[in-house]
Write an enzyme that holds these catalytic residues in place. Structure first.
Site, short mmCIF file in Angstrom:
data_model
loop_
_atom_site.label_atom_id
_atom_site.label_comp_id
_atom_site.label_asym_id
_atom_site.label_seq_id
_atom_site.Cartn_x
_atom_site.Cartn_y
_atom_site.Cartn_z
N CYS A 1 0.76 -1.50 0.02
CA CYS A 1 -0.12 0.41 -0.03
C CYS A 1 0.92 1.26 0.07
CB CYS A 1 -1.47 0.02 1.29
SG CYS A 1 -2.04 1.30 1.48
N CYS B 1 -0.03 4.49 2.60
CA CYS B 1 -0.17 4.29 3.73
C CYS B 1 -0.07 3.04 4.46
CB CYS B 1 -1.80 5.33 4.27
SG CYS B 1 -3.41 4.35 3.75
N CYS C 1 -2.86 0.13 3.02
CA CYS C 1 -4.73 -0.86 3.66
C CYS C 1 -4.47 -2.07 3.30
CB CYS C 1 -4.47 -0.08 2.54
SG CYS C 1 -5.72 2.01 2.28
#
Length: 231
Positions: free
Chosen positions: A130, A133, A135
Site C-alpha cells: 500500500c 499508507c 491498507c
C-alpha cells in the site's frame, strides 16, 4: 468505546509504529517482527493516558485486540488458501469474485469489503503493498505487520520489488515476472500462493497450517511440509 475513540487509538498506534520503523527487517526477522525495543512501552504509555482520560475502555480494547490477533488473523486467510488448493471449483470462484468466495467461509467486514485475489504461478509472482499508507485486508490477514507500514517497504516495493523480495530471503529466477499490486481504501489484495510439492495427500487443515501471512502478502513462498507430515 465509540467508533471515533477506536479510530483515534488505532491511528495513534499506527503512527507510533511507523515513526519508529525506518528500515525493512532482515530476512530472519519476518516471522518475529523486528520492532524497536521501546515501541511496546510507548504504545502502553499511550494506552494508559487514553484510559486515564476516559477516552478508551481497557476491557473493550483488550477484546478488540484479541479478536484481531486470534480470530481475525492470518489463519483465516490460510483457510481460504487451503480451500482453493483443495477445491478447484472454489478456486475459480475465489479468483472470479473474491468477496463472495471468502464470505462462503464466514469472513468479511471492515477493511475487507472489496477484495481481489491474485494467483502465483511458476511464471508469475505477485506481491502486495500500500504505497499511500497501510491498507490491508484485516478479515483474512489480521493486523498489518510493522514492516508493511514502513516507508521503505511502501516505496521500494514499487521501485525495486526483486530487491525487496531478496531482503526477505526470496530469490526468484529471472524468467519469473513480478507483479506489484497497490492496495487502497477501496480495494485490497490477497495473494494465492503456489501450492508446494509433496502436499497431494494433505487435508485442508494440514494445508492451512503450511500457509504463512508473508506468503499471502507475496514476500515469501509456502514451504513444503516437514518430513513426517502426512494425511
Amino acid at each position: 468505546m465509540t467508533t471515533n475513540r477506536r479510530d483515534f487509538l488505532s491511528a495513534a498506534v499506527t503512527a507510533a509504529g511507523a515513526a519508529l520503523t525506518p528500515e525493512l527487517p532482515h530476512a530472519h526477522d519476518h516471522d518475529h517482527q523486528a520492532v524497536p525495543s521501546d515501541l511496546a512501552l510507548r504504545v502502553k504509555a499511550l494506552e494508559s493516558l487514553l484510559v486515564e482520560k476516559g477516552l478508551v475502555d481497557r476491557a473493550a480494547l483488550d477484546t478488540l485486540i484479541d479478536a484481531y490477533e486470534h480470530k481475525i488473523g492470518p489463519r483465516n486467510g490460510a483457510r481460504v488458501v487451503a480451500r482453493a488448493w483443495a477445491d478447484s471449483a472454489y478456486k475459480q470462484r475465489l479468483l472470479a469474485n473474491a468477496d463472495a468466495a471468502i464470505a462462503e467461509l464466514g469472513y468479511g467486514g471492515m477493511q475487507g469489503e472489496h477484495m481481489v485475489v491474485v494467483e502465483n504461478t511458476p511464471k508469475v509472482h505477485n506481491m502486495i503493498v500500500c504505497t499511500l499508507c497501510s491498507c490491508y485486508p484485516w478479515p483474512v490477514l489480521g493486523l498489518p505487520p510493522v514492516w508493511y507500514k514502513s516507508a521503505p517497504y511502501r516505496s521500494r516495493s514499487v521501485i525495486d520489488p526483486r530487491g525487496v523480495l531478496s531482503e526477505f530471503g526470496l530469490e526468484l529466477p529471472a524468467d519469473v515476472e513480478v507483479r506489484v499490486w497497490d492496495s487502497t481504501a477501496e480495494l485490497r489484495y490477497l495473494v494465492l500462493p503456489e501450492r508446494p510439492a509433496g502436499t497431494a495427500q494433505l487435508s485442508e487443515e494440514q494445508l492451512a497450517a503450511l500457509v504463512t501471512r508473508d506468503s499471502m502478502v507475496g514476500v515469501a513462498k509456502v514451504a513444503p511440509p516437514r518430513a513426517g507430515v502426512s494425511a
